[in-house]
Design a protein around this motif. Sequence first.
Motif, PDB file in Angstrom:
ATOM      1  N   GLY A  67       0.776  -1.265  -0.175  1.00  0.00           N
ATOM      2  CA  GLY A  67      -0.154   0.077  -0.087  1.00  0.00           C
ATOM      3  C   GLY A  67       0.916   1.310  -0.101  1.00  0.00           C
ATOM      4  N   GLU A  68       0.236   2.342   0.136  1.00  0.00           N
ATOM      5  CA  GLU A  68       0.788   3.605   0.031  1.00  0.00           C
ATOM      6  C   GLU A  68       1.566   3.821   1.416  1.00  0.00           C
ATOM      7  OE1 GLU A  68       0.918   6.163  -2.155  1.00  0.00           O
ATOM      8  OE2 GLU A  68      -0.142   4.623  -3.492  1.00  0.00           O
ATOM      9  N   LEU A  69       2.875   4.439   1.305  1.00  0.00           N
ATOM     10  CA  LEU A  69       3.824   4.738   2.185  1.00  0.00           C
ATOM     11  C   LEU A  69       3.867   6.340   2.333  1.00  0.00           C
ATOM     12  CD1 LEU A  69       6.370   1.961   1.770  1.00  0.00           C
ATOM     13  CD2 LEU A  69       4.777   2.192   4.048  1.00  0.00           C
ATOM     14  N   HIS A  70       4.055   7.122   3.398  1.00  0.00           N
ATOM     15  CA  HIS A  70       4.009   8.363   3.736  1.00  0.00           C
ATOM     16  C   HIS A  70       5.456   8.715   4.553  1.00  0.00           C
ATOM     17  CE1 HIS A  70       0.545   8.854   1.126  1.00  0.00           C
ATOM     18  NE2 HIS A  70       0.152   7.927   1.756  1.00  0.00           N
ATOM     19  N   PHE A  71       6.487   7.915   4.544  1.00  0.00           N
ATOM     20  CA  PHE A  71       7.668   8.029   5.510  1.00  0.00           C
ATOM     21  C   PHE A  71       8.230   9.369   4.640  1.00  0.00           C
ATOM     22  CE2 PHE A  71       6.527   3.866   6.888  1.00  0.00           C
ATOM     23  CZ  PHE A  71       6.103   4.130   8.337  1.00  0.00           C
ATOM     24  N   PHE A  72       9.051  10.060   5.477  1.00  0.00           N
ATOM     25  CA  PHE A  72      10.071  11.170   4.923  1.00  0.00           C
ATOM     26  C   PHE A  72      11.403  10.821   4.999  1.00  0.00           C
ATOM     27  CE2 PHE A  72       5.939  13.195   5.990  1.00  0.00           C
ATOM     28  CZ  PHE A  72       5.666  13.756   4.816  1.00  0.00           C
ATOM     29  N   PRO A  73      12.238  11.312   4.065  1.00  0.00           N
ATOM     30  CA  PRO A  73      13.543  11.002   4.182  1.00  0.00           C
ATOM     31  C   PRO A  73      13.943  11.214   5.954  1.00  0.00           C
ATOM     32  CG  PRO A  73      13.344  12.179   2.391  1.00  0.00           C
ATOM     33  CD  PRO A  73      11.976  12.182   3.128  1.00  0.00           C
ATOM     34  N   PRO A  74      15.033  10.563   6.417  1.00  0.00           N
ATOM     35  CA  PRO A  74      15.789   9.505   5.484  1.00  0.00           C
ATOM     36  C   PRO A  74      15.362   8.071   5.289  1.00  0.00           C
ATOM     37  CG  PRO A  74      16.605   9.562   7.809  1.00  0.00           C
ATOM     38  CD  PRO A  74      15.374  10.490   7.697  1.00  0.00           C
ATOM     39  N   ILE A  75      14.132   8.050   5.495  1.00  0.00           N
ATOM     40  CA  ILE A  75      13.346   6.682   5.510  1.00  0.00           C
ATOM     41  C   ILE A  75      13.239   6.338   3.707  1.00  0.00           C
ATOM     42  CG2 ILE A  75      11.368   5.216   5.930  1.00  0.00           C
ATOM     43  CD1 ILE A  75      12.964   5.629   8.464  1.00  0.00           C
ATOM     44  N   GLN A  76      13.720   5.299   3.344  1.00  0.00           N
ATOM     45  CA  GLN A  76      13.522   4.871   1.970  1.00  0.00           C
ATOM     46  C   GLN A  76      12.167   4.128   2.056  1.00  0.00           C
ATOM     47  OE1 GLN A  76      16.603   2.847   0.133  1.00  0.00           O
ATOM     48  NE2 GLN A  76      15.283   2.165  -1.405  1.00  0.00           N
ATOM     49  N   ASN A  77      11.082   4.768   1.119  1.00  0.00           N
ATOM     50  CA  ASN A  77       9.905   3.937   0.667  1.00  0.00           C
ATOM     51  C   ASN A  77      10.157   2.965  -0.443  1.00  0.00           C
ATOM     52  OD1 ASN A  77       8.192   5.346   2.610  1.00  0.00           O
ATOM     53  ND2 ASN A  77       8.899   7.201   1.608  1.00  0.00           N
ATOM     54  N   MET A  78       9.474   2.053  -0.181  1.00  0.00           N
ATOM     55  CA  MET A  78       9.519   0.963  -1.267  1.00  0.00           C
ATOM     56  C   MET A  78       8.141   0.479  -1.586  1.00  0.00           C
ATOM     57  SD  MET A  78      11.935  -2.714  -2.078  1.00  0.00           S
ATOM     58  CE  MET A  78      13.223  -1.852  -1.680  1.00  0.00           C
ATOM     59  N   HIS A  79       7.252   0.590  -2.761  1.00  0.00           N
ATOM     60  CA  HIS A  79       6.162   0.075  -2.828  1.00  0.00           C
ATOM     61  C   HIS A  79       6.349  -1.181  -3.810  1.00  0.00           C
ATOM     62  CE1 HIS A  79       2.242  -0.220  -5.174  1.00  0.00           C
ATOM     63  NE2 HIS A  79       1.704   0.038  -3.847  1.00  0.00           N
ATOM     64  N   VAL A  80       5.972  -2.249  -3.377  1.00  0.00           N
ATOM     65  CA  VAL A  80       5.721  -3.472  -4.149  1.00  0.00           C
ATOM     66  C   VAL A  80       4.512  -4.125  -4.434  1.00  0.00           C
ATOM     67  CG1 VAL A  80       8.251  -3.880  -3.389  1.00  0.00           C
ATOM     68  CG2 VAL A  80       6.359  -4.975  -2.135  1.00  0.00           C
ATOM     69  N   LYS A  81       4.346  -4.921  -5.444  1.00  0.00           N
ATOM     70  CA  LYS A  81       2.993  -5.462  -5.744  1.00  0.00           C
ATOM     71  C   LYS A  81       3.162  -6.990  -5.026  1.00  0.00           C
ATOM     72  CE  LYS A  81       1.860  -3.687 -10.144  1.00  0.00           C
ATOM     73  NZ  LYS A  81       1.433  -3.811 -11.757  1.00  0.00           N
ATOM     74  N   ARG A  82       4.305  -7.482  -4.889  1.00  0.00           N
ATOM     75  CA  ARG A  82       4.705  -8.656  -4.446  1.00  0.00           C
ATOM     76  C   ARG A  82       5.996  -8.501  -3.267  1.00  0.00           C
ATOM     77  NH1 ARG A  82       5.029 -13.678  -7.089  1.00  0.00           N
ATOM     78  NH2 ARG A  82       7.047 -12.930  -7.552  1.00  0.00           N
ATOM     79  N   TYR A  83       5.768  -9.015  -2.140  1.00  0.00           N
ATOM     80  CA  TYR A  83       7.150  -9.077  -1.276  1.00  0.00           C
ATOM     81  C   TYR A  83       8.287  -9.891  -1.929  1.00  0.00           C
ATOM     82  CZ  TYR A  83       4.476  -6.375   2.005  1.00  0.00           C
ATOM     83  OH  TYR A  83       3.744  -5.289   2.545  1.00  0.00           O
ATOM     84  N   GLU A  84       7.861 -10.818  -2.487  1.00  0.00           N
ATOM     85  CA  GLU A  84       8.904 -11.684  -3.230  1.00  0.00           C
ATOM     86  C   GLU A  84       9.811 -10.884  -4.098  1.00  0.00           C
ATOM     87  OE1 GLU A  84       5.714 -12.303  -3.068  1.00  0.00           O
ATOM     88  OE2 GLU A  84       5.302 -14.402  -2.904  1.00  0.00           O
ATOM     89  N   ASP A  85       9.401  -9.730  -4.838  1.00  0.00           N
ATOM     90  CA  ASP A  85      10.099  -8.838  -5.396  1.00  0.00           C
ATOM     91  C   ASP A  85      11.405  -8.052  -4.850  1.00  0.00           C
ATOM     92  OD1 ASP A  85       8.736 -10.072  -7.445  1.00  0.00           O
ATOM     93  OD2 ASP A  85       7.116  -8.405  -7.368  1.00  0.00           O
ATOM     94  N   ILE A  86      11.223  -7.939  -3.540  1.00  0.00           N
ATOM     95  CA  ILE A  86      12.105  -7.370  -2.738  1.00  0.00           C
ATOM     96  C   ILE A  86      13.702  -7.779  -3.249  1.00  0.00           C
ATOM     97  CG2 ILE A  86      13.229  -6.644  -0.539  1.00  0.00           C
ATOM     98  CD1 ILE A  86      10.369  -7.181   0.560  1.00  0.00           C
ATOM     99  N   ASP A  87      14.501  -6.592  -3.229  1.00  0.00           N
ATOM    100  CA  ASP A  87      15.873  -6.845  -3.720  1.00  0.00           C
ATOM    101  C   ASP A  87      16.809  -6.202  -2.560  1.00  0.00           C
ATOM    102  OD1 ASP A  87      18.316  -7.422  -4.861  1.00  0.00           O
ATOM    103  OD2 ASP A  87      18.111  -6.004  -6.225  1.00  0.00           O
TER     104      ASP A  87
END
Length: 123
Positions: free
Chosen positions: A34-54
């Motif tokens: 879903g949507e993420l609204h954290f501000f730097p220095p947090i890196q936001n990563m939106h994925v369709k599938r958690y398997e796709d995390i690199d």
Amino acid sequence: MNPVVVTGASGFLGRHIVTQLMAEKYKTIAVARGELHFFPPIQNMHVKRYEDIDPPSGATLIHLAETNSTSSQEDGAAAFALLENLIAKPFGRIIFASSAAVYGDQNTCPNGTNEQVAPNNAY
């Protein structure tokens, strides 16, 4: 210090854990479907599938994300397959948060880590 990857970062626990990690100055990667609204220095990563995390090699994973449905054998198998996939990635450490279903959902008070597990489904 290796980064910390938090799956399910848009959920109740995830939001609080990411906020605490940020306060303690950990390099944090917040991951969610879903949507993420954290501000730097947090890196936001939106994925369709958690398997796709690199993930970066050696990162710590705090895995909070699961399917919302845990009632069928298929749902349990999907959760297990996701966890196997994440274990195969180059994380240095994995912290897996589960639910009261591990203890059979029989108590009205919090379960302790020394209690015997008695899962009532594959989740």
